[in-house]
Design a protein around this motif. Structure first.
Motif, PDB file in Angstrom:
ATOM      1  N   PRO A   1       0.840  -1.201   0.000  1.00  0.00           N
ATOM      2  CA  PRO A   1       0.000   0.000   0.000  1.00  0.00           C
ATOM      3  C   PRO A   1       0.878   1.255   0.000  1.00  0.00           C
ATOM      4  O   PRO A   1       2.014   1.229   0.460  1.00  0.00           O
ATOM      5  CB  PRO A   1      -0.786  -0.093   1.302  1.00  0.00           C
ATOM      6  N   PHE A   2       0.315   2.326  -0.487  1.00  0.00           N
ATOM      7  CA  PHE A   2       1.036   3.592  -0.538  1.00  0.00           C
ATOM      8  C   PHE A   2       0.781   4.397   0.721  1.00  0.00           C
ATOM      9  O   PHE A   2      -0.322   4.415   1.246  1.00  0.00           O
ATOM     10  CB  PHE A   2       0.636   4.388  -1.775  1.00  0.00           C
ATOM     11  N   ASP A   3       1.824   5.067   1.161  1.00  0.00           N
ATOM     12  CA  ASP A   3       1.732   5.977   2.289  1.00  0.00           C
ATOM     13  C   ASP A   3       1.047   7.248   1.798  1.00  0.00           C
ATOM     14  O   ASP A   3       1.571   7.905   0.894  1.00  0.00           O
ATOM     15  CB  ASP A   3       3.134   6.274   2.809  1.00  0.00           C
ATOM     16  N   PRO A   4      -0.111   7.608   2.341  1.00  0.00           N
ATOM     17  CA  PRO A   4      -0.810   8.803   1.875  1.00  0.00           C
ATOM     18  C   PRO A   4       0.006  10.086   2.015  1.00  0.00           C
ATOM     19  O   PRO A   4      -0.146  11.015   1.224  1.00  0.00           O
ATOM     20  CB  PRO A   4      -2.056   8.871   2.754  1.00  0.00           C
ATOM     21  N   ALA A   5       0.898  10.144   2.985  1.00  0.00           N
ATOM     22  CA  ALA A   5       1.682  11.359   3.215  1.00  0.00           C
ATOM     23  C   ALA A   5       2.769  11.558   2.159  1.00  0.00           C
ATOM     24  O   ALA A   5       3.030  12.680   1.735  1.00  0.00           O
ATOM     25  CB  ALA A   5       2.310  11.326   4.600  1.00  0.00           C
ATOM     26  N   THR A   6       3.411  10.468   1.724  1.00  0.00           N
ATOM     27  CA  THR A   6       4.541  10.592   0.803  1.00  0.00           C
ATOM     28  C   THR A   6       4.228  10.117  -0.606  1.00  0.00           C
ATOM     29  O   THR A   6       4.934  10.476  -1.538  1.00  0.00           O
ATOM     30  CB  THR A   6       5.750   9.786   1.322  1.00  0.00           C
ATOM     31  N   GLY A   7       3.222   9.264  -0.755  1.00  0.00           N
ATOM     32  CA  GLY A   7       2.914   8.704  -2.068  1.00  0.00           C
ATOM     33  C   GLY A   7       3.784   7.514  -2.427  1.00  0.00           C
ATOM     34  O   GLY A   7       3.617   6.908  -3.474  1.00  0.00           O
ATOM     35  N   ARG A   8       4.716   7.158  -1.554  1.00  0.00           N
ATOM     36  CA  ARG A   8       5.580   5.999  -1.789  1.00  0.00           C
ATOM     37  C   ARG A   8       4.988   4.767  -1.110  1.00  0.00           C
ATOM     38  O   ARG A   8       4.218   4.877  -0.160  1.00  0.00           O
ATOM     39  CB  ARG A   8       6.971   6.258  -1.227  1.00  0.00           C
ATOM     40  N   SER A   9       5.391   3.605  -1.586  1.00  0.00           N
ATOM     41  CA  SER A   9       4.886   2.380  -0.961  1.00  0.00           C
ATOM     42  C   SER A   9       5.503   2.222   0.426  1.00  0.00           C
ATOM     43  O   SER A   9       6.618   2.661   0.688  1.00  0.00           O
ATOM     44  CB  SER A   9       5.186   1.158  -1.823  1.00  0.00           C
ATOM     45  N   ILE A  10       4.752   1.586   1.307  1.00  0.00           N
ATOM     46  CA  ILE A  10       5.217   1.360   2.679  1.00  0.00           C
ATOM     47  C   ILE A  10       6.119   0.131   2.657  1.00  0.00           C
ATOM     48  O   ILE A  10       5.680  -0.946   2.257  1.00  0.00           O
ATOM     49  CB  ILE A  10       4.024   1.149   3.629  1.00  0.00           C
ATOM     50  N   PRO A  11       7.380   0.254   3.072  1.00  0.00           N
ATOM     51  CA  PRO A  11       8.290  -0.894   3.041  1.00  0.00           C
ATOM     52  C   PRO A  11       7.803  -2.026   3.946  1.00  0.00           C
ATOM     53  O   PRO A  11       7.206  -1.778   5.000  1.00  0.00           O
ATOM     54  CB  PRO A  11       9.610  -0.323   3.566  1.00  0.00           C
ATOM     55  N   PRO A  12       8.079  -3.276   3.561  1.00  0.00           N
ATOM     56  CA  PRO A  12       7.644  -4.418   4.375  1.00  0.00           C
ATOM     57  C   PRO A  12       8.149  -4.379   5.809  1.00  0.00           C
ATOM     58  O   PRO A  12       7.432  -4.747   6.724  1.00  0.00           O
ATOM     59  CB  PRO A  12       8.218  -5.629   3.634  1.00  0.00           C
ATOM     60  N   ILE A  13       9.376  -3.909   6.026  1.00  0.00           N
ATOM     61  CA  ILE A  13       9.915  -3.878   7.383  1.00  0.00           C
ATOM     62  C   ILE A  13       9.137  -2.891   8.252  1.00  0.00           C
ATOM     63  O   ILE A  13       8.927  -3.116   9.446  1.00  0.00           O
ATOM     64  CB  ILE A  13      11.430  -3.593   7.391  1.00  0.00           C
ATOM     65  N   VAL A  14       8.682  -1.799   7.650  1.00  0.00           N
ATOM     66  CA  VAL A  14       7.882  -0.824   8.396  1.00  0.00           C
ATOM     67  C   VAL A  14       6.508  -1.428   8.705  1.00  0.00           C
ATOM     68  O   VAL A  14       5.991  -1.284   9.814  1.00  0.00           O
ATOM     69  CB  VAL A  14       7.752   0.498   7.616  1.00  0.00           C
ATOM     70  N   ALA A  15       5.929  -2.118   7.719  1.00  0.00           N
ATOM     71  CA  ALA A  15       4.637  -2.769   7.941  1.00  0.00           C
ATOM     72  C   ALA A  15       4.742  -3.789   9.065  1.00  0.00           C
ATOM     73  O   ALA A  15       3.866  -3.883   9.928  1.00  0.00           O
ATOM     74  CB  ALA A  15       4.154  -3.444   6.654  1.00  0.00           C
ATOM     75  N   ALA A  16       5.845  -4.542   9.089  1.00  0.00           N
ATOM     76  CA  ALA A  16       6.051  -5.541  10.134  1.00  0.00           C
ATOM     77  C   ALA A  16       6.161  -4.888  11.502  1.00  0.00           C
ATOM     78  O   ALA A  16       5.567  -5.357  12.480  1.00  0.00           O
ATOM     79  CB  ALA A  16       7.300  -6.365   9.830  1.00  0.00           C
ATOM     80  N   ALA A  17       6.918  -3.806  11.582  1.00  0.00           N
ATOM     81  CA  ALA A  17       7.092  -3.117  12.862  1.00  0.00           C
ATOM     82  C   ALA A  17       5.779  -2.509  13.339  1.00  0.00           C
ATOM     83  O   ALA A  17       5.442  -2.571  14.521  1.00  0.00           O
ATOM     84  CB  ALA A  17       8.162  -2.033  12.730  1.00  0.00           C
ATOM     85  N   LEU A  18       5.017  -1.939  12.413  1.00  0.00           N
ATOM     86  CA  LEU A  18       3.752  -1.308  12.781  1.00  0.00           C
ATOM     87  C   LEU A  18       2.693  -2.338  13.161  1.00  0.00           C
ATOM     88  O   LEU A  18       1.751  -2.021  13.876  1.00  0.00           O
ATOM     89  CB  LEU A  18       3.247  -0.435  11.630  1.00  0.00           C
TER      90      LEU A  18
END
Length: 175
Positions: A32-49
């Motif tokens: 999925p894309f980060d609404p704030a930056t328009g970039r995709s959310i990295p898997p490691i960030v998704a895992a941490a969140l």
């Protein structure tokens, strides 16, 4: 320092490994894309969140969690189970373990099912880990310190004995 660094640095290695293991099956789909930056959310960030409670999230991280939940129903289900498990550990509620194990088995998420099966195999140890306030964190820290010391000795190619290094470090720490 970016948001990824902030999320990852506050997690223990074990928590991060577990989160990465839990999110592995859903990472193969487009991120999925980060609404704030328009970039995709990295898997490691998704895992941490996935395992970070809402109250500890920054506003930016909260937006990312909402985007992940919207785009991936599996992420939402995994996060609910992870938060319940975390709450069970924090509150030392052994009585909730059986219900959680059944819900994890019925979740349809392979990694959660596998985790539940591994807990079920050694249910007594799992119950004790939840109920008891003891931790082997101090022991693990000392073991890691010893391993690091041993690595530094081997890497330098020095022929000091490990005992000599300890005696020296004890003497230096007393000053």
């Amino acid at each position: 320092m970016n948001s990824k660094d902030i999320v990852v640095r506050r997690m223990t290695k074990g928590e991060l490994d577990m989160a990465l293991d839990w999110t592995a099956p859903i990472v193969s789909t487009p991120m999925p894309f980060d609404p704030a930056t328009g970039r995709s959310i990295p898997p490691i960030v998704a895992a941490a969140l996935c395992i970070k409670p809402r109250g500890l999230l920054t506003a930016d991280q909260g937006v990312k969690v909402d985007a992940l939940k919207r785009e991936w129903p599996e992420f939402a289900a995994m996060r609910r189970l992870a938060m319940r498990f975390r709450g069970m550990l924090k509150s030392m509620s052994v009585g909730k373990l059986g219900v959680w194990l059944k819900d994890a088995q019925k979740s349809g998420l392979y990694t959660m099912q596998r985790f539940a099966r591994s807990l079920q195999r050694n249910i007594d140890a799992a119950r004790n880990a939840i109920a008891e306030p003891w931790s082997n964190g101090q022991t693990e820290g000392q073991i890691n310190r010893l391993k690091a010391l041993k690595r530094s000795i081997v890497e330098r190619g020095q022929n000091f004995s490990l005992r000599a290094c300890f005696l020296c470090s004890e003497h230096c720490n007393r000053k």
